[in-house]
Design a protein around this motif. Structure first.
Motif, PDB file in Angstrom:
ATOM      1  N   UNK A   4     -22.330 -33.580  -7.086  1.00 60.18           N
ATOM      2  CA  UNK A   4     -23.512 -33.556  -7.935  1.00 60.18           C
ATOM      3  C   UNK A   4     -23.189 -34.143  -9.296  1.00 60.18           C
ATOM      4  N   UNK A   5     -22.025 -33.779  -9.847  1.00 63.15           N
ATOM      5  CA  UNK A   5     -21.605 -34.325 -11.137  1.00 63.15           C
ATOM      6  C   UNK A   5     -21.375 -35.831 -11.048  1.00 63.15           C
ATOM      7  N   UNK A   6     -20.784 -36.276  -9.967  1.00 64.71           N
ATOM      8  CA  UNK A   6     -20.554 -37.709  -9.778  1.00 64.71           C
ATOM      9  C   UNK A   6     -21.896 -38.433  -9.659  1.00 64.71           C
ATOM     10  N   UNK A   7     -22.824 -37.839  -8.912  1.00 64.26           N
ATOM     11  CA  UNK A   7     -24.164 -38.420  -8.760  1.00 64.26           C
ATOM     12  C   UNK A   7     -24.879 -38.523 -10.098  1.00 64.26           C
ATOM     13  N   UNK A   8     -24.801 -37.461 -10.905  1.00 65.75           N
ATOM     14  CA  UNK A   8     -25.428 -37.472 -12.236  1.00 65.75           C
ATOM     15  C   UNK A   8     -24.764 -38.497 -13.150  1.00 65.75           C
ATOM     16  N   UNK A   9     -23.450 -38.629 -13.058  1.00 68.93           N
ATOM     17  CA  UNK A   9     -22.730 -39.603 -13.870  1.00 68.93           C
ATOM     18  C   UNK A   9     -23.149 -41.027 -13.499  1.00 68.93           C
ATOM     19  N   UNK A  10     -23.304 -41.281 -12.191  1.00 71.95           N
ATOM     20  CA  UNK A  10     -23.732 -42.603 -11.741  1.00 71.95           C
ATOM     21  C   UNK A  10     -25.148 -42.888 -12.233  1.00 71.95           C
ATOM     22  N   UNK A  11     -26.027 -41.917 -12.101  1.00 73.79           N
ATOM     23  CA  UNK A  11     -27.405 -42.088 -12.563  1.00 73.79           C
ATOM     24  C   UNK A  11     -27.429 -42.327 -14.076  1.00 73.79           C
TER      25      UNK A  11
END
Length: 195
Positions: A4-11
């Motif tokens: 989730x953190x990686x997804x938010x960072x990418x976004x």
């Protein structure tokens, strides 16, 4: 949790990248608009000098009223095209109209200069000489301002057309902009004077 953190960072990275592209488009648009503002100032100066030149020449050129009328008509058309282009700098149709009107004005002034050669008293008049020198100086300023504007438009269009910039440009209506062309093959030819 970690995904989730990686997804938010990418976004977040994508959003930041899109904001950077948008801001660069705005910056480049403002640069070419500033470039046009500089052209606008110099063209206004050119247009303001022409009535003084024509008025000064009237006394000497009694038999050349058609030449003087042609210059003033071309000047008035150029002023109208300039005002129209200033409302939306870079819009293709308006820039073509402005370029065409300025080319016609240049041709009319070239014809005027050719006729002036036939009037030694007019050629020797200090007011006429001063106005012609101011007009020549202004022509140089217009050339420099036009070059700066055209460079700004080129940088804007190039940045706007690159991927993924073109997607952002399309979403926010950053349109292709036209350069200002003030020379035509006809304007480069020497005017023909006949009696």
């Amino acid at each position: 949790m970690e995904s989730t953190l990686i997804g938010l960072a990418v976004i977040a990275a994508v959003v930041i990248y899109l904001v950077v592209i948008y801001n660069k488009l705005v910056s480049l648009r403002n640069q070419y608009k500033n470039g046009f503002a500089q052209i606008d100032v110099q063209l206004q100066r050119r247009h303001d000098l022409i009535p003084n030149l024509v008025e000064s020449a009237k006394a000497y050129m009694e038999h050349e009223k058609s030449t003087l009328t042609q210059v003033m008509d071309a000047r008035n058309n150029a002023v109208s095209a300039q005002r129209d282009a200033a409302r939306d700098p870079g819009e293709s149709g308006k820039m073509q109209r402005l370029g065409g009107a300025e080319n016609m004005l240049s041709k009319a002034l070239a014809n005027f200069n050719a006729v002036v050669e036939n009037y030694p008293d007019l050629k020797a008049d200090q007011t006429i000489q001063d106005l012609m020198e101011e007009l020549s100086s202004t022509e140089n300023r217009v050339s420099f301002a036009r070059q700066a504007y055209n460079d700004g438009v080129m940088h804007y269009n190039t940045f706007r057309e690159k991927f993924p910039n073109n997607i952002i440009a399309g979403l926010f209506a950053f349109k292709d902009r036209a350069q200002l062309q003030l020379e035509s093959p006809e304007a480069r030819q020497a005017p023909k004077v006949s009696f």
